[in-house]
Write a protein that holds these residues in place. Structure first.
Motif, PDB file in Angstrom:
ATOM      1  N   ASN A 151      26.948  83.203  80.935  1.00  0.00           N
ATOM      2  CA  ASN A 151      26.040  82.840  79.853  1.00  0.00           C
ATOM      3  C   ASN A 151      25.880  81.319  79.876  1.00  0.00           C
ATOM      4  O   ASN A 151      26.567  80.597  79.158  1.00  0.00           O
ATOM      5  CB  ASN A 151      26.594  83.317  78.510  1.00  0.00           C
ATOM      6  CG  ASN A 151      25.588  83.158  77.379  1.00  0.00           C
ATOM      7  OD1 ASN A 151      24.694  82.326  77.453  1.00  0.00           O
ATOM      8  ND2 ASN A 151      25.747  83.959  76.339  1.00  0.00           N
ATOM      9  N   ILE A 152      24.980  80.864  80.726  1.00  0.00           N
ATOM     10  CA  ILE A 152      24.792  79.422  80.936  1.00  0.00           C
ATOM     11  C   ILE A 152      24.377  78.726  79.654  1.00  0.00           C
ATOM     12  O   ILE A 152      24.915  77.667  79.288  1.00  0.00           O
ATOM     13  CB  ILE A 152      23.752  79.157  82.044  1.00  0.00           C
ATOM     14  CG1 ILE A 152      24.201  79.780  83.378  1.00  0.00           C
ATOM     15  CG2 ILE A 152      23.512  77.656  82.194  1.00  0.00           C
ATOM     16  CD1 ILE A 152      25.413  79.148  83.982  1.00  0.00           C
ATOM     17  N   ASP A 153      23.408  79.286  78.948  1.00  0.00           N
ATOM     18  CA  ASP A 153      22.884  78.634  77.743  1.00  0.00           C
ATOM     19  C   ASP A 153      23.971  78.410  76.705  1.00  0.00           C
ATOM     20  O   ASP A 153      24.099  77.316  76.155  1.00  0.00           O
ATOM     21  CB  ASP A 153      21.755  79.476  77.136  1.00  0.00           C
ATOM     22  CG  ASP A 153      20.491  79.481  77.992  1.00  0.00           C
ATOM     23  OD1 ASP A 153      20.380  78.599  78.874  1.00  0.00           O
ATOM     24  OD2 ASP A 153      19.640  80.364  77.794  1.00  0.00           O
ATOM     25  N   ALA A 154      24.763  79.440  76.446  1.00  0.00           N
ATOM     26  CA  ALA A 154      25.809  79.319  75.426  1.00  0.00           C
ATOM     27  C   ALA A 154      26.915  78.367  75.873  1.00  0.00           C
ATOM     28  O   ALA A 154      27.424  77.572  75.079  1.00  0.00           O
ATOM     29  CB  ALA A 154      26.392  80.687  75.108  1.00  0.00           C
ATOM     30  N   THR A 155      27.267  78.439  77.147  1.00  0.00           N
ATOM     31  CA  THR A 155      28.355  77.606  77.657  1.00  0.00           C
ATOM     32  C   THR A 155      27.976  76.135  77.660  1.00  0.00           C
ATOM     33  O   THR A 155      28.720  75.277  77.167  1.00  0.00           O
ATOM     34  CB  THR A 155      28.744  78.043  79.082  1.00  0.00           C
ATOM     35  OG1 THR A 155      29.064  79.438  79.085  1.00  0.00           O
ATOM     36  CG2 THR A 155      29.943  77.253  79.578  1.00  0.00           C
ATOM     37  N   VAL A 156      26.824  75.830  78.201  1.00  0.00           N
ATOM     38  CA  VAL A 156      26.364  74.440  78.243  1.00  0.00           C
ATOM     39  C   VAL A 156      26.047  73.950  76.836  1.00  0.00           C
ATOM     40  O   VAL A 156      26.320  72.788  76.488  1.00  0.00           O
ATOM     41  CB  VAL A 156      25.140  74.294  79.165  1.00  0.00           C
ATOM     42  CG1 VAL A 156      24.590  72.870  79.113  1.00  0.00           C
ATOM     43  CG2 VAL A 156      25.507  74.670  80.596  1.00  0.00           C
ATOM     44  N   GLY A 157      25.503  74.840  76.014  1.00  0.00           N
ATOM     45  CA  GLY A 157      25.219  74.459  74.632  1.00  0.00           C
ATOM     46  C   GLY A 157      26.470  74.037  73.892  1.00  0.00           C
ATOM     47  O   GLY A 157      26.473  73.049  73.149  1.00  0.00           O
ATOM     48  N   THR A 160      24.948  76.843  89.654  1.00  0.00           N
ATOM     49  CA  THR A 160      24.245  76.499  88.409  1.00  0.00           C
ATOM     50  C   THR A 160      25.148  75.727  87.461  1.00  0.00           C
ATOM     51  O   THR A 160      24.746  74.701  86.898  1.00  0.00           O
ATOM     52  CB  THR A 160      23.731  77.775  87.713  1.00  0.00           C
ATOM     53  OG1 THR A 160      22.865  78.479  88.608  1.00  0.00           O
ATOM     54  CG2 THR A 160      22.958  77.420  86.448  1.00  0.00           C
ATOM     55  N   ARG A 191      27.698  70.611  75.085  1.00  0.00           N
ATOM     56  CA  ARG A 191      26.875  69.501  74.588  1.00  0.00           C
ATOM     57  C   ARG A 191      27.127  69.198  73.118  1.00  0.00           C
ATOM     58  O   ARG A 191      26.775  68.122  72.643  1.00  0.00           O
ATOM     59  CB  ARG A 191      25.395  69.826  74.806  1.00  0.00           C
ATOM     60  CG  ARG A 191      24.964  69.743  76.270  1.00  0.00           C
ATOM     61  CD  ARG A 191      23.549  70.230  76.456  1.00  0.00           C
ATOM     62  NE  ARG A 191      23.060  69.990  77.825  1.00  0.00           N
ATOM     63  CZ  ARG A 191      21.934  70.498  78.317  1.00  0.00           C
ATOM     64  NH1 ARG A 191      21.196  71.299  77.561  1.00  0.00           N
ATOM     65  NH2 ARG A 191      21.569  70.229  79.560  1.00  0.00           N
TER      66      ARG A 191
END
Length: 242
Positions: free
Chosen positions: A178-184, A207, A187
Motif C-alpha cells: 500500500n504505497i499511498d498509505a505507507t508514504v503518506g 517503487t 510524510r
C-alpha cells in the motif's frame, strides 16, 4: 533502503499467514536457523523475525527458534511478538537482537515504549499495524479506535528508531504494498517508516526505493521470497541503489 527478509515463527516452524489469520498459515520450513543462513548467503544484512504465537499469548513462545536465528544470522536481527515488559526487552537485547519491535504495548502503554527508547537508544521500533487505517493489536485480533497517524505521532519525540507500518489486509496476500498509505504516513511524521504487507515482486521494492527521501527506511518481505516471486539478491541491489 533496507530490505528485511521475514521469518515468522509458529510452533517452531517458518510460516506465512494470510491477512494475519493464524488459521491460514502456510508452513515453509521447520528449521528457522537454516532459513536465516539462506537469507544471509543471498546478501541480507538485516532480518525481521516475528514470534506469532507470542503476539497472541503476550509472551515469548518461540524463544528457542528465535535464539537459534540470532546465532545463525551474521547481520542484525529485528524481533517482535509478545514483547510487553522491560524484562522482555532486556532479555532479547542480551540475546543479541539488534532492534525490538513493540506493537500492542505501544498502544496500551506508550510510556513503556518511551522508557525503553531512552534506555536502548536506536533499538526500539514501534509497530503500527492497521486495518482500514485504524491500529490493530493483540496479534491483529483486535482493532482500536486510534488512527495510524495519531498512534505514530505519540512517539515522534520519544527517540524510537522506526515505525513499522503493516497493512494487514495485504499481508501475505501478494497484492502489492500500500504505497499511498505507507508514504503518506512517512510524510506526516518525523520517524523513518518501514513498509510491510503485500510485497509481490521487485516492482514494490523499486517503487518504495523512490520514496527513500520521504522517510521510507526499509521494506519487509516474506511470502514473495518463499514463493519465488522475488529474488532477494535483486531486491537488495535495487534497495542499495536507492
Amino acid at each position: 533502503m533496507i530490505v528485511f527478509p521475514a521469518i515468522d515463527l509458529k510452533g517452531g516452524d517458518v510460516v506465512r499467514l494470510a491477512e494475519g489469520d493464524m488459521d491460514r498459515a502456510t508452513v515453509y520450513g521447520d528449521d528457522p536457523a537454516a532459513q536465516a543462513r539462506l537469507f544471509a548467503d543471498a546478501g541480507a544484512e538485516h532480518l525481521h523475525v516475528v514470534d506469532l504465537d507470542g503476539s497472541f499469548a503476550g509472551s515469548a513462545q518461540n524463544r528457542e527458534a528465535a535464539e537459534a536465528i540470532v546465532r545463525a544470522f551474521p547481520g542484525k536481527v529485528q524481533l517482535g511478538g509478545g514483547i510487553r515488559t522491560p524484562a522482555d526487552v532486556a532479555g532479547w537485547i542480551e540475546t543479541g537482537v539488534a532492534r525490538i519491535v513493540i506493537g500492542t504495548a505501544a498502544l496500551k502503554d506508550p510510556q513503556f515504549v518511551k522508557d525503553m527508547a531512552r534506555e536502548y537508544a536506536g533499538a526500539i521500533v514501534v509497530a503500527v499495524d492497521a486495518r482500514d487505517g485504524m491500529v490493530a493489536t493483540d496479534g491483529w485480533a483486535e482493532v482500536s479506535d486510534v488512527s495510524i497517524v495519531d498512534m505514530a505521532r505519540r512517539f515522534e519525540d520519544a527517540g524510537v528508531a522506526s515505525l513499522l507500518f503493516t497493512d494487514i489486509g495485504r499481508d501475505g496476500m501478494l497484492k502489492g504494498v500500500n504505497i499511498d498509505a505507507t508514504v503518506g504516513l512517512a510524510r506526516q511524521v518525523d520517524i523513518p517508516v518501514i513498509a510491510s504487507g503485500g510485497v509481490k515482486g521487485l516492482i514494490d521494492i523499486d517503487t518504495l526505493a523512490r520514496f527513500a527521501g520521504d522517510g521510507i527506511e526499509g521494506v519487509i518481505t516474506g511470502r514473495a521470497l518463499y514463493d519465488g516471486r522475488l529474488d532477494l539478491a535483486a531486491a537488495l541491489r535495487v534497495a542499495k541503489q536507492a
